[in-house]
Motif scaffolding. Structure first.
Motif: not given
Length: 318
Positions: A25-30, A152-158, A61-63, A39-40
């Motif tokens: 869900d977090e990756f899809a939102q990113l 849990v693995i989530k995408p986060m900005r450094y 997500i790939v799309a 673009r992130p």
């Protein structure tokens, strides 16, 4: 300060070796294409990690990633055409009347064509290179956190933006991609003891004064200059780097972001001329770190002190 790192972005390995679930869900939102969203900034390895997705959400997500790539490639094609015409016009001008303005135009346009073409080649390339896993401040990375006891693995900005701080703090305080250990009870108090994570790192990069690297003082009249060093754990292995993270909401939207905790350097880092270092925690301490007790901060400091013993080799980065 650790301004760049080589991360582990192999989701299959992160899930298998660290027992973590992907927060799709977090990756899809990113990667979502919301109105007005840019673009992130994501490393190629993080994007390409979804290439073999089998679930419907993973394929969605790939799309989304492919849509971002298509839009960027179109913009890059336009940039190459426009700057190519600008460069050719400058060369034509130089052939008849050499001027400094025309030379500058040719140089600037040529550099922009080269950068755009390199980025376009990267987007089209299918195989991964080591640099495809490298992050810088402002770039997203997969971070392992804990939710209700589950990794849990989530995408986060450094670059961490704490709650209740305005978005302009990113510019006013650009060093907030690292959290000094001696500031954990001060500036970082809202996150320390509350929101802990780790990023899996294979190597990291530091700016080091050349004279410090060479273990000498500056010569009379010599100006200080920096060199970028890449530090590799010996033997090579993944490091679990202690981080703080934050969930921020504001007029600009929602942001997940993190900062790596830094401390005094171990002997190998100090000998190379650098005065700070990120903190690798022991795997045995991972769950205790990810599930902090805010009423027992001393236990968290002990985890940071009981860090994994690591020897480092370094090479000068290109």
């Amino acid at each position: 300060m650790c301004y760049s790192a080589q991360i582990r972005a192999d989701y299959t390995k992160l899930v298998r070796e660290y027992g973590a679930m992907m927060s799709l869900d977090e990756f899809a939102q990113l990667y979502a294409h919301d109105a007005g969203k840019q673009r992130p900034k994501t490393p190629k390895a993080m994007d390409d990690g979804f290439a073999g997705a089998r679930t419907a959400q993973g394929q969605d997500i790939v799309a989304k990633i492919q849509q971002w790539h298509a839009e960027e490639m179109q913009a890059l094609d336009t940039e190459i055409r426009v700057q190519g015409e600008r460069r050719d016009a400058a060369h034509a001008s130089l052939a008849t009347r050499p001027t400094q303005k025309a030379r500058n135009e040719a140089r600037i346009a040529g550099n922009r064509v080269e950068r755009a073409q390199a980025r376009l080649d990267d987007l089209r390339r299918t195989g991964l290179l080591p640099r495809d896993s490298r992050i810088f401040p402002g770039v997203y990375a997969p971070v392992i956190v804990s939710e209700r006891g589950q990794r849990v693995i989530k995408p986060m900005r450094y670059q961490c933006r704490l709650p209740d701080t305005p978005a302009r703090h990113d510019t006013l305080y650009p060093g907030t991609y690292n959290a000094r250990r001696d500031s954990l009870g001060g500036y970082w108090k809202p996150a320390f003891g509350h929101c802990h994570g780790v990023v899996v790192v294979q190597s990291f990069y530091e700016h080091v004064p050349r004279h410090a690297l060479e273990q000498r003082t500056l010569a009379p009249g010599e100006k200080a200059s920096n060199v970028v060093l890449e530090f590799h754990p010996q033997p090579p292995r993944d490091l679990l780097i202690a981080c703080l993270w934050s969930e921020w909401d504001g007029p600009e939207g929602r942001l997940l972001s993190f900062a790596a905790i830094t401390d005094e350097p171990p002997r190998d880092i100090a000998a190379a001329g650098h005065d700070r270092c990120i903190i690798p925690i022991r795997p045995d301490n991972l769950d205790a770190w990810l599930n902090p007790d805010p009423s027992d901060l001393d236990a968290l400091y002990r985890i940071l002190d009981d860090r994994e013993p690591v020897s480092y080799a370094h090479t000068e980065a290109a």
